[in-house]
Design a protein around this motif. Structure first.
Motif, short mmCIF file in Angstrom:
data_model
loop_
_atom_site.label_atom_id
_atom_site.label_comp_id
_atom_site.label_asym_id
_atom_site.label_seq_id
_atom_site.Cartn_x
_atom_site.Cartn_y
_atom_site.Cartn_z
N ALA A 1 4.03 8.88 0.16
CA ALA A 1 4.52 9.59 -1.01
C ALA A 1 3.76 10.89 -1.20
N GLY A 2 4.36 11.82 -1.91
CA GLY A 2 3.71 13.09 -2.18
C GLY A 2 4.22 13.71 -3.45
N PHE A 3 3.52 14.77 -3.87
CA PHE A 3 3.92 15.57 -5.02
C PHE A 3 3.90 17.01 -4.57
N GLY A 4 5.06 17.66 -4.58
CA GLY A 4 5.11 19.02 -4.05
C GLY A 4 6.44 19.70 -4.32
N SER B 1 -3.32 4.71 -3.37
CA SER B 1 -4.47 5.58 -3.19
C SER B 1 -3.98 7.03 -3.32
N ILE B 2 -4.83 7.90 -3.89
CA ILE B 2 -4.41 9.26 -4.22
C ILE B 2 -5.37 10.27 -3.58
N ASP B 3 -4.82 11.15 -2.75
CA ASP B 3 -5.62 12.19 -2.09
C ASP B 3 -5.29 13.57 -2.63
N GLN B 4 -6.28 14.45 -2.59
CA GLN B 4 -6.06 15.83 -2.98
C GLN B 4 -5.15 16.53 -1.98
N GLY B 5 -4.49 17.60 -2.43
CA GLY B 5 -3.58 18.34 -1.57
C GLY B 5 -4.09 19.73 -1.26
N PRO C 1 0.83 -1.21 0.00
CA PRO C 1 0.00 0.00 0.00
C PRO C 1 0.86 1.26 0.00
N ILE C 2 0.48 2.23 -0.83
CA ILE C 2 1.13 3.54 -0.86
C ILE C 2 0.05 4.60 -0.89
N LYS C 3 0.07 5.49 0.09
CA LYS C 3 -0.84 6.64 0.10
C LYS C 3 -0.08 7.85 -0.44
N LEU C 4 -0.63 8.44 -1.50
CA LEU C 4 0.00 9.58 -2.16
C LEU C 4 -0.85 10.83 -1.95
N VAL C 5 -0.22 11.94 -1.52
CA VAL C 5 -0.93 13.21 -1.41
C VAL C 5 -0.42 14.13 -2.51
#
Length: 349
Positions: free
Chosen positions: A87-90, A66-70, A33-37
Motif C-alpha cells: 500500500a502507499g499514499f501518493g 508497518s509504515i515507512d517514510q516516503g 501484514p501490510i507494508k505502507l509507504v
C-alpha cells in the motif's frame, strides 16, 4: 464430600496449569501484514495513519501494518507497483500515468484524501513572474519526484506555456526553498502547504514573501494524494483492503475531532519535530487540501467520477500518454465505508 473435592482439585491442578501454558504458547490469530509507504517524511498531515496504528484500529481489522517514510508523492507509486510495498499514499496523477503505460502493474486508489489540487509554482513576492506565461525563459526547480514537477507538462499545455522555454532544475527536497530565496532558481515546484511551512521554518512569511501560481486556478482541477494498493493485493485480499480503509476512516474522523491526538501520534515517531508547526501543517492540510466542496455530497474518501474522468483526460493528453485509463482502473470505491460513516467536512464540529 469436601475432602474428596479437595483431593480431586489437587490432582487436576498440574493438568490445568499445563493446559494454561499450552494455550499461552499458541500463536495469536494470524494478522495480514501490510507494508505502507508514505508520500514524505513523517509529518503532521499523516497523523491518521499513525493514530490508526496506535489505537489498534488496524489490528482490530486483522491487519499488521508497518509504515515507512516516503520520498515524494510520485515516488510511492512505483514502489507499490514493484511489490516492495502493498500500500502507499501518493499522487493520483502519477498513478494515472502508470495505469496508462503499464495497466497490469499500476496500483489502485481506494481512499481519496487530498481532493483539492495543492500543486503550484512558487516564486518570491518581488519576482517579475506573475502569470504562468512569465515562466518562459526562467529556471524552475524541484525534487525529481515532486508531484507539481511531474504535472508541469500538463499545466504548461493548459496554461499555454511553451515548456521548451522553461529550464527545469532538480535538487534535494531540503534545498528547494533555500535555492529559491537565494535566487539560484526563479521559481520552485511544490505543494502549497509544504512549501509554506518550509519557508516558515526559514523565518519567512509565506503570505508576504512568496507568491503561489496554483495549477487549480488555471484549469487543472485535479485530485492529488490518494491511498492505494497494489492490484494483486486488491484481487487476492479484498477483505484486508476493506479493513484498512475502515480503520483509516475511523482515524481520520478522530483527527478531525481532536487534532492534538493526531499530533501526539506523529511526535511519537519523530520527537524532534516542532509540535506547533506540525499541528499548523495538519490544520492547513485539512483546510486547503482536503476541503473540496464535493465532499459535502459524496463524503471524504470518494471521488466524483466525472471530475476524475476529466482529470484523466487532462493528464493523458498533456503528457501524450498511450491511452486514457477508465475511472475504475485507477480508483475502486468498493472498499469505502458507507457514506454516513465518512466525513462530510474536514472542519471539526
Amino acid at each position: 464430600m469436601t475432602s474428596t473435592f479437595s483431593l480431586l482439585a489437587r490432582r487436576l491442578r498440574p493438568l490445568i496449569g499445563a493446559a494454561a501454558l499450552a494455550l499461552a504458547a499458541l500463536p495469536a490469530a494470524a494478522q495480514t501484514p501490510i507494508k505502507l509507504v508514505l508520500n514524505w517524511k513523517y509529518e503532521g498531515p499523516q497523523a491518521w495513519f499513525f493514530l490508526a496504528q496506535d489505537r489498534g484500529y488496524f489490528k482490530q481489522e486483522g491487519l499488521d501494518v508497518s509504515i515507512d517514510q516516503g520520498e515524494g508523492s510520485a515516488a510511492s507509486i512505483p514502489k507499490v507497483a514493484a511489490g516492495t510495498y502493498q500500500a502507499g499514499f501518493g499522487d493520483m496523477n502519477a498513478l494515472i500515468d502508470l495505469a496508462s503505460k503499464r495497466p497490469a502493474d499500476a496500483p489502485v486508489g481506494v481512499y481519496m484524501l487530498y481532493n483539492t489540487p495543492p500543486f503550484a509554482v512558487v516564486v518570491r513576492s518581488d519576482s517579475p513572474i506573475k502569470t504562468p506565461k512569465d515562466l518562459e525563459g526562467k529556471t524552475i526547480g524541484g525534487p525529481a519526484n515532486d508531484g507539481a514537477l511531474k504535472l508541469f507538462p500538463a499545466f504548461a499545455k493548459l496554461a499555454k506555456i511553451d515548456a521548451a522555454k522553461v529550464t527545469i532544475s532538480n535538487m534535494a527536497p531540503n534545498l528547494r526553498e533555500q535555492m529559491l530565496v537565494r535566487g539560484q532558481i526563479d521559481g520552485a515546484f511544490g505543494y502549497v502547504t509544504t512549501v509554506s511551512f518550509s519557508a516558515r521554518g526559514m523565518g519567512l512569511d509565506p503570505a508576504k514573501d512568496l507568491r503561489f501560481i496554483r495549477y487549480g486556478d488555471h484549469g487543472m482541477d485535479l485530485y492529488a494524494n490518494t491511498v492505494f494498493f497494489s492490484r494483486s493485493f486488491v484481487q487476492e485480499k479484498p477483505q484486508a483492503v476493506a479493513g484498512f480503509v475502515k480503520a483509516l476512516n475511523r482515524a481520520v474522523k478522530d483527527v478531525i475531532a481532536n487534532p492534538e491526538a493526531g499530533i501526539d501520534a506523529v511526535m511519537k515517531r519523530e520527537p524532534l519535530l516542532k509540535r506547533e508547526v506540525e499541528k499548523d501543517k495538519l490544520l492547513a492540510t485539512l483546510k486547503n487540501d482536503m476541503s473540496h466542496p464535493e465532499i459535502a455530497r459524496i463524503g471524504l474518501g470518494d471521488v466524483d467520477d466525472e471530475r476524475l474522468k476529466k482529470a484523466i483526460g487532462i493528464v493523458a493528453e498533456a503528457n501524450q500518454l498511450p491511452r486514457q485509463p477508465e475511472v475504475g482502473e485507477v480508483f475502486d470505491r468498493r472498499f469505502l465505508p458507507a457514506r454516513a460513516e465518512r466525513p462530510s467536512s474536514t472542519v471539526a464540529p
